[in-house]
Motif scaffolding. Structure first.
Motif, mmCIF file in Angstrom:
data_model
loop_
_atom_site.group_PDB
_atom_site.id
_atom_site.type_symbol
_atom_site.label_atom_id
_atom_site.label_comp_id
_atom_site.label_asym_id
_atom_site.label_seq_id
_atom_site.Cartn_x
_atom_site.Cartn_y
_atom_site.Cartn_z
ATOM 1 N N GLN A 1 -75.379 41.353 62.805
ATOM 2 C CA GLN A 1 -76.311 41.806 64.355
ATOM 3 C C GLN A 1 -77.369 42.632 64.172
ATOM 4 O OE1 GLN A 1 -73.348 43.728 66.710
ATOM 5 N NE2 GLN A 1 -71.960 41.526 66.931
ATOM 6 N N GLN B 1 -69.635 40.327 61.392
ATOM 7 C CA GLN B 1 -68.602 39.514 61.904
ATOM 8 C C GLN B 1 -67.587 38.708 61.002
ATOM 9 O OE1 GLN B 1 -70.911 37.209 65.063
ATOM 10 N NE2 GLN B 1 -70.730 39.086 66.318
ATOM 11 N N GLU C 1 -67.278 45.345 60.647
ATOM 12 C CA GLU C 1 -67.648 45.076 62.049
ATOM 13 C C GLU C 1 -68.470 46.269 62.586
ATOM 14 O OE1 GLU C 1 -63.776 42.816 63.548
ATOM 15 O OE2 GLU C 1 -63.461 44.962 63.322
#
Length: 95
Positions: free
Chosen positions: A89, A31, A26
């Protein structure tokens, strides 16, 4: 603090030997799926391709060569694979 390399679905990130894989992934912007964070549900199950982890006791069923990311701390460089494509991300943090 011991540095380790964590390779997840072919992508390598920097990690440590103090925190669970789920937490480290994380922090690196991934995710992974999870529900309980304590080894009860098995949602964070992944295949341990190489390396070694210290896995705490859990209630979820895991097959041979599988670990639960929520309660597995790397003891060495590790390579894990999830059965689904993890999204990462844009920002990638060093752990």
């Amino acid at each position: 603090m011991s540095q380790v390399a964590i390779r997840v679905n072919g992508i390598e990130v920097h990690g440590n030997s103090r925190e669970p894989l789920l937490t480290q992934l994380e922090k690196a912007g991934f995710q992974p799926e999870y529900q309980c964070r304590n080894g009860m549900c098995g949602a964070c199950r992944c295949k341990l391709q190489s390396g070694a982890v210290d896995q705490q006791d859990s209630m979820a069923f895991i097959a041979p060569n599988e670990v639960l990311a929520c309660c597995s701390v790397p003891k060495s460089n590790v390579e894990v694979e999830f059965d689904y494509q993890l999204q990462q991300q844009e920002r990638q943090a060093n752990l």
